[in-house]
Each structure stands twice: as structure tokens, then as C-alpha cells.
Design a protein around this motif. Sequence first.
Motif, PDB file in Angstrom:
ATOM      1  N   VAL A 167       0.837  -1.200   0.000  1.00  0.00           N
ATOM      2  CA  VAL A 167       0.000   0.000   0.000  1.00  0.00           C
ATOM      3  C   VAL A 167       0.873   1.252   0.000  1.00  0.00           C
ATOM      4  N   SER A 168       1.919   1.251   0.821  1.00  0.00           N
ATOM      5  CA  SER A 168       2.810   2.408   0.893  1.00  0.00           C
ATOM      6  C   SER A 168       3.507   2.645  -0.443  1.00  0.00           C
ATOM      7  N   VAL A 169       3.951   1.566  -1.084  1.00  0.00           N
ATOM      8  CA  VAL A 169       4.603   1.694  -2.389  1.00  0.00           C
ATOM      9  C   VAL A 169       3.609   2.205  -3.427  1.00  0.00           C
ATOM     10  N   SER A 170       2.383   1.696  -3.384  1.00  0.00           N
ATOM     11  CA  SER A 170       1.356   2.127  -4.331  1.00  0.00           C
ATOM     12  C   SER A 170       1.083   3.620  -4.198  1.00  0.00           C
ATOM     13  N   ARG A 171       0.970   4.093  -2.975  1.00  0.00           N
ATOM     14  CA  ARG A 171       0.721   5.517  -2.745  1.00  0.00           C
ATOM     15  C   ARG A 171       1.906   6.359  -3.206  1.00  0.00           C
ATOM     16  N   LEU A 172       3.114   5.866  -2.954  1.00  0.00           N
ATOM     17  CA  LEU A 172       4.313   6.587  -3.374  1.00  0.00           C
ATOM     18  C   LEU A 172       4.373   6.695  -4.892  1.00  0.00           C
ATOM     19  N   ARG A 173       4.095   5.596  -5.573  1.00  0.00           N
ATOM     20  CA  ARG A 173       4.128   5.602  -7.035  1.00  0.00           C
ATOM     21  C   ARG A 173       3.165   6.634  -7.619  1.00  0.00           C
ATOM     22  N   LYS A 174       1.986   6.744  -7.035  1.00  0.00           N
ATOM     23  CA  LYS A 174       0.993   7.692  -7.542  1.00  0.00           C
ATOM     24  C   LYS A 174       1.502   9.128  -7.470  1.00  0.00           C
ATOM     25  N   LYS A 175       2.342   9.405  -6.482  1.00  0.00           N
ATOM     26  CA  LYS A 175       2.848  10.764  -6.308  1.00  0.00           C
ATOM     27  C   LYS A 175       4.088  11.048  -7.160  1.00  0.00           C
ATOM     28  N   LEU A 176       4.721   9.988  -7.664  1.00  0.00           N
ATOM     29  CA  LEU A 176       5.969  10.169  -8.406  1.00  0.00           C
ATOM     30  C   LEU A 176       5.763  10.416  -9.897  1.00  0.00           C
ATOM     31  N   GLY A 177       4.536  10.301 -10.368  1.00  0.00           N
ATOM     32  CA  GLY A 177       4.273  10.582 -11.774  1.00  0.00           C
ATOM     33  C   GLY A 177       5.110   9.730 -12.701  1.00  0.00           C
ATOM     34  N   LYS A 178       5.860  10.382 -13.596  1.00  0.00           N
ATOM     35  CA  LYS A 178       6.639   9.658 -14.605  1.00  0.00           C
ATOM     36  C   LYS A 178       7.763   8.815 -14.000  1.00  0.00           C
ATOM     37  N   TYR A 179       8.115   9.083 -12.742  1.00  0.00           N
ATOM     38  CA  TYR A 179       9.193   8.322 -12.107  1.00  0.00           C
ATOM     39  C   TYR A 179       8.685   7.059 -11.399  1.00  0.00           C
ATOM     40  N   ALA A 180       7.374   6.857 -11.414  1.00  0.00           N
ATOM     41  CA  ALA A 180       6.795   5.681 -10.752  1.00  0.00           C
ATOM     42  C   ALA A 180       7.319   4.379 -11.352  1.00  0.00           C
ATOM     43  N   VAL A 181       7.598   4.385 -12.650  1.00  0.00           N
ATOM     44  CA  VAL A 181       8.031   3.152 -13.327  1.00  0.00           C
ATOM     45  C   VAL A 181       9.403   2.682 -12.858  1.00  0.00           C
ATOM     46  N   HIS A 182      10.130   3.551 -12.175  1.00  0.00           N
ATOM     47  CA  HIS A 182      11.471   3.176 -11.720  1.00  0.00           C
ATOM     48  C   HIS A 182      11.433   2.314 -10.454  1.00  0.00           C
ATOM     49  N   ILE A 183      10.292   2.311  -9.759  1.00  0.00           N
ATOM     50  CA  ILE A 183      10.160   1.458  -8.575  1.00  0.00           C
ATOM     51  C   ILE A 183       9.586   0.119  -9.022  1.00  0.00           C
ATOM     52  N   VAL A 184      10.391  -0.919  -8.884  1.00  0.00           N
ATOM     53  CA  VAL A 184      10.051  -2.234  -9.428  1.00  0.00           C
ATOM     54  C   VAL A 184       9.951  -3.258  -8.301  1.00  0.00           C
ATOM     55  N   ASN A 185       8.973  -4.149  -8.427  1.00  0.00           N
ATOM     56  CA  ASN A 185       8.813  -5.246  -7.471  1.00  0.00           C
ATOM     57  C   ASN A 185       9.119  -6.557  -8.182  1.00  0.00           C
ATOM     58  N   ARG A 186      10.170  -7.226  -7.770  1.00  0.00           N
ATOM     59  CA  ARG A 186      10.527  -8.517  -8.343  1.00  0.00           C
ATOM     60  C   ARG A 186      10.034  -9.617  -7.417  1.00  0.00           C
ATOM     61  N   SER A 187       9.173 -10.461  -7.938  1.00  0.00           N
ATOM     62  CA  SER A 187       8.554 -11.520  -7.148  1.00  0.00           C
ATOM     63  C   SER A 187       9.605 -12.391  -6.466  1.00  0.00           C
ATOM     64  N   GLY A 188       9.416 -12.577  -5.164  1.00  0.00           N
ATOM     65  CA  GLY A 188      10.328 -13.412  -4.403  1.00  0.00           C
ATOM     66  C   GLY A 188      11.610 -12.727  -3.991  1.00  0.00           C
ATOM     67  N   ILE A 189      11.816 -11.489  -4.455  1.00  0.00           N
ATOM     68  CA  ILE A 189      13.044 -10.751  -4.117  1.00  0.00           C
ATOM     69  C   ILE A 189      12.710  -9.507  -3.303  1.00  0.00           C
ATOM     70  N   GLY A 190      11.926  -8.597  -3.894  1.00  0.00           N
ATOM     71  CA  GLY A 190      11.549  -7.394  -3.168  1.00  0.00           C
ATOM     72  C   GLY A 190      11.484  -6.182  -4.072  1.00  0.00           C
ATOM     73  N   TYR A 191      11.553  -5.006  -3.458  1.00  0.00           N
ATOM     74  CA  TYR A 191      11.438  -3.744  -4.184  1.00  0.00           C
ATOM     75  C   TYR A 191      12.803  -3.118  -4.434  1.00  0.00           C
ATOM     76  N   GLY A 192      12.914  -2.447  -5.593  1.00  0.00           N
ATOM     77  CA  GLY A 192      14.140  -1.743  -5.916  1.00  0.00           C
ATOM     78  C   GLY A 192      13.859  -0.561  -6.827  1.00  0.00           C
ATOM     79  N   PHE A 193      14.861   0.308  -6.974  1.00  0.00           N
ATOM     80  CA  PHE A 193      14.769   1.469  -7.871  1.00  0.00           C
ATOM     81  C   PHE A 193      15.685   1.202  -9.054  1.00  0.00           C
ATOM     82  N   ILE A 194      15.099   1.189 -10.249  1.00  0.00           N
ATOM     83  CA  ILE A 194      15.842   0.867 -11.468  1.00  0.00           C
ATOM     84  C   ILE A 194      16.032   2.118 -12.314  1.00  0.00           C
ATOM     85  N   GLU A 195      17.261   2.353 -12.735  1.00  0.00           N
ATOM     86  CA  GLU A 195      17.535   3.466 -13.641  1.00  0.00           C
ATOM     87  C   GLU A 195      17.246   3.008 -15.064  1.00  0.00           C
TER      88      GLU A 195
END
Length: 246
Positions: free
Chosen positions: A217-245
Motif C-alpha cells: 500500500v505504501s509503495v502504491s501511494r508513493l508511485r501515484k505521487k511520483l508521476g513519470k518516475y513511478a516506473v522506476h520502482i520495481v517489485n521482483r517476485s520473491g526478491i523485493g522492491y528496488g529502484f531501477i535506472e
Amino acid sequence: MNPASDTVLTSPKPHQVAIVDSDASITNLIKLNLEDEGYGVCTFANAEDALDAGFAHTDLVITEVILSDINGLMLTGIIKSNDDTSHIPVIICTTMDSEDDIVKGFDAGADDYILKPFSLREMMARIKSVLRRRSMAARNPYRPTATASAAVKYDGLSVDTASRNVTIDGNAIALTRTELMLLNALISRPGHFYNHSDLYRIVWNKEGNASSRALDVSVSRLRKKLGKYAVHIVNRSGIGYGFIEK
């Protein structure tokens, strides 16, 4: 005489649980099941009575958000802001089921968030999990390290935790403390993926595992506020969250 014959074996002290809820049917249901499992239980219809009784011998608090006087979020905040009670885990058990409600619960300091109606089997499992995490944290306390105060930037996105200032292309955006800590952790180590336990320690400053829903939920809310930068926050199943350039 065999020395062993003089040894007195004592049972471990049962965990003491305080339940704060004005719905007697709910409190009685949880109370009976906890007592069947060997827990000590006391119940309160409102937060004032619970605070008056105190939590000196309490190992866990379960509270509803909707109460007649002080609400459950405020009660959680009071418990977590007091040095004498901040170590006591709190489970919020409520009908308040929106994303904002859940995040507010964790921001207030809750260790878990359970929605009504609930499965008794799941409730008991999560109670045991919270108490187990608390026991592990007491043995191995987490000590956060200081973080650099310099702003972290990626393209037009800038994050400065010292001033709590986040901008996109020079325009300030408003983030909650949880969202700020989450974004700072991710953007500070591009390409690194954090598991839920790591992010729980960084964002909520607690040992253990957060509810996956609260983090999502926290990540979802953050993504909504980041606009075009939301796509850089990635969730890899079984691993976790990261920021991808990209």
C-alpha cells in the motif's frame, strides 16, 4: 539423594494480552481462544479504561480503531511514544479497510493490521508471529545507522531527507514520513532490491517482518505521487522492491 530430585520445574509465564474494543462479542471471542492457548487476557471497552489500568504487565495490545473516546490510532501512538510501553507490540483489528486506514495504522506504530471479519486461525497465527518477532527483537535489537544528509538525485527527481524536501523537475511534492523513508532507501541504492524485512527496519524502524499489504500500500501511494518516475520502482517476485535506472 539425587540432586536432580530437588529441582523444581516451572512453566514459562503466559503472555498477557490486553484487548481494547467496544464490541463485546469480538472481545469475548478473541479472549476465549487466547485463554484456550494459555494466554492471560484482560479486556477494555474503551481506551481510557485501558490507559487507567496501565500496561505494566502487558505483552501485547489488540485494539479497534473505532472507540468511544480515544481512537485506536491515538492509543497506539500513546503506547509507542512512551518509553515504558514503546516495546509492547500493538495489533490493530478493525473494520477500517481503506489503503489510507492501513497505512495510518502502521504510521501510528502498529505491528500488524487485521481486518474484520477475520479468521480465528489467522488471528492466532498473527498474534504468535508478532510475539515471536518481539522476542527476537528483544534478543537482537536493531540499531539504525546514521544516514547522509545530502540530497539524492536521479534525473529530475531529488530527495533530501534532512529537509524533508522532495522535488520533481523543481516542483515540490508532499510525502508522508513513510513514503519519504521508503523513497530514500530505494533511490539511494539504484539496482539494489530490498526484501520486506529490510524495508520494514528502514521505514518503520522495527525488527521483524511487516505485513506485505502495508508495504504494498505504501509503495502504491508513493508511485501515484511520483508521476513519470513511478516506473522506476520495481517489485521482483520473491526478491523485493528496488529502484531501477532506465
